[in-house]
Design an enzyme around this catalytic site. Structure first.
Site, mmCIF file in Angstrom:
data_model
loop_
_atom_site.group_PDB
_atom_site.id
_atom_site.type_symbol
_atom_site.label_atom_id
_atom_site.label_comp_id
_atom_site.label_asym_id
_atom_site.label_seq_id
_atom_site.Cartn_x
_atom_site.Cartn_y
_atom_site.Cartn_z
ATOM 1 N N LYS A 62 0.843 -1.202 0.000
ATOM 2 C CA LYS A 62 0.000 0.000 0.000
ATOM 3 C C LYS A 62 0.883 1.259 0.000
ATOM 4 O O LYS A 62 0.623 2.213 -0.736
ATOM 5 C CB LYS A 62 -0.928 0.001 1.226
ATOM 6 C CG LYS A 62 -2.051 -1.030 1.131
ATOM 7 C CD LYS A 62 -2.836 -1.185 2.439
ATOM 8 C CE LYS A 62 -3.859 -2.311 2.309
ATOM 9 N NZ LYS A 62 -4.631 -2.560 3.557
ATOM 10 N N GLN A 68 -4.452 -1.070 9.759
ATOM 11 C CA GLN A 68 -4.417 -2.407 9.147
ATOM 12 C C GLN A 68 -5.006 -3.447 10.100
ATOM 13 O O GLN A 68 -4.684 -3.469 11.291
ATOM 14 C CB GLN A 68 -2.967 -2.763 8.780
ATOM 15 C CG GLN A 68 -2.812 -4.080 8.040
ATOM 16 C CD GLN A 68 -3.467 -4.096 6.654
ATOM 17 O OE1 GLN A 68 -3.568 -3.070 5.988
ATOM 18 N NE2 GLN A 68 -3.914 -5.258 6.230
ATOM 19 N N ASP A 97 -10.833 3.281 4.432
ATOM 20 C CA ASP A 97 -11.198 1.859 4.353
ATOM 21 C C ASP A 97 -12.717 1.681 4.237
ATOM 22 O O ASP A 97 -13.186 0.593 3.893
ATOM 23 C CB ASP A 97 -10.731 1.117 5.618
ATOM 24 C CG ASP A 97 -9.437 0.352 5.400
ATOM 25 O OD1 ASP A 97 -9.217 -0.129 4.269
ATOM 26 O OD2 ASP A 97 -8.665 0.231 6.365
HETATM 27 N N1 GUN Z 1 -7.091 -6.504 6.374
HETATM 28 C C1 GUN Z 1 -7.562 -7.227 5.344
HETATM 29 N N2 GUN Z 1 -8.128 -6.430 4.423
HETATM 30 C C2 GUN Z 1 -8.017 -5.172 4.884
HETATM 31 C C3 GUN Z 1 -8.410 -3.908 4.362
HETATM 32 O O1 GUN Z 1 -8.996 -3.765 3.290
HETATM 33 N N3 GUN Z 1 -8.094 -2.845 5.150
HETATM 34 C C4 GUN Z 1 -7.474 -2.968 6.344
HETATM 35 N N4 GUN Z 1 -7.242 -1.852 7.037
HETATM 36 N N5 GUN Z 1 -7.100 -4.110 6.841
HETATM 37 C C5 GUN Z 1 -7.373 -5.212 6.114
#
Ligand code: GUN
Length: 303
Positions: A57, A101, A124
């Protein structure tokens, strides 16, 4: 990999196009005098998959001209300290988007942390306000993976009005928001889950199947309607057939399904790259929202 009857949906290529467009928009914003959009990325603990996702990311932000601010903490970080960090990021005008995350360590209440993120920085799309906006058809932040799935479906099939769509999985991250998106796109939506009675039968009726359950190769080729479009959200690490090392597979038995489906996403290289591209899109949207808010003091959730 066996030869396929169906066409493979190239998520990497679609994501590259999207990312190039976002990079262009970032350049245009900055040419007009704005600062670069900024994303705060919070990682707590040492989950190996999360480390990879966060690295990807942050790399994608860099390529698009988006500033990323990384906050890494040990598993021992207290919930109070994490909430204090989120509060600081909410109040920081130099931060447009906040991504915490998941998964978080077991001693931290994930729902409580998500609810602490300001809805207008919630790139998110997990905050209950954004989930509610999506469920009621209002504009807001849409979770990145479902948004990526919708983008792939629309670029593959065009209009999906009236299509029978089966979403397998009811998580807050994928299944539920995806069902809302598909309803808004006028598909006829069924959501199946671990308690559904006859999954093969539900699958056989669907023009669009989206698998998001986290069970390796669970959806079998003979379950599918010939000509269906299959979007595989699963990322499962399994032993190689040779017994040496591991490999990634989806929730769909790809080789079988590709013989029956008209279109199918691979794992890796399908939905995953789209999730990251949509995160960049949401961060750009958060930056635009922040800029617009400077002139609009009447939003329901003031910073
Ligand atoms: N863990 C798995 N998928 C995601 C996501 O799309 N965002 C975040 N913040 N954590 C995750």
């Amino acid at each position: 990999m066996m030869t396929t009857g169906g066409q493979i949906i190239d998520g990497k290529a679609h994501a590259a196009t999207l990312r190039a467009g976002i990079a262009q928009q970032v350049i245009a914003r900055m040419a007009a005098g704005a600062r670069a959009p900024a994303l705060a990325v919070v990682l707590v603990g040492d989950d190996p998959a999360s480390q990879v996702y966060v690295r990807n990311k942050i790399g994608a932000c860099e390529q698009a001209g988006i500033t990323s601010i990384e906050h890494r903490h040990d598993t021992s970080l207290s919930q109070a300290d994490l909430l204090a960090l989120v509060a600081r990021l909410n109040a920081d005008p130099a931060v447009d988007g906040i991504l915490v995350q998941l998964p978080l360590p077991a001693h931290i209440d994930t729902a409580c942390v998500i609810a602490a993120i300001h809805p207008d920085k919630d790139v998110d799309g997990f905050h209950p306000v954004n989930a509610g906006r999506l469920a009621t058809g209002l504009d807001g932040f849409v979770p990145c993976t479902p948004l990526g799935c919708l983008r792939l479906l629309e670029s593959t099939l065009g209009d999906i009005t009236g299509a029978e769509a089966l979403v397998i999985g009811r998580s807050n991250i994928v299944g539920r928001p995806l069902a809302s998106l598909l309803i808004s796109a006028s598909a006829t939506v069924t959501v199946a889950h671990s308690r559904s009675r006859d999954l093969p039968d539900l699958t056989r009726r669907a023009d669009i199947v989206i698998a998001a359950v986290g069970r390796a190769e669970m959806v079998r080729g003979h379950w599918l309607k010939p000509g269906a479009t299959v979007i595989d959200v699963g990322i499962n690490r399994v032993p190689r057939d040779s017994g040496v090392g591991t490999k990634l597979v989806g929730d769909v038995a790809f080789d079988e399904a590709a013989q029956v489906a008209a279109h199918i996403t691979p794992v890796p290289g399908g939905v995953g790259p789209m999730t990251i591209a949509c995160l960049l899109e949401n961060t750009l949207k958060a930056a635009s929202l922040a800029a617009a808010q400077d002139h609009s003091p009447q939003r329901p959730f003031p910073r």
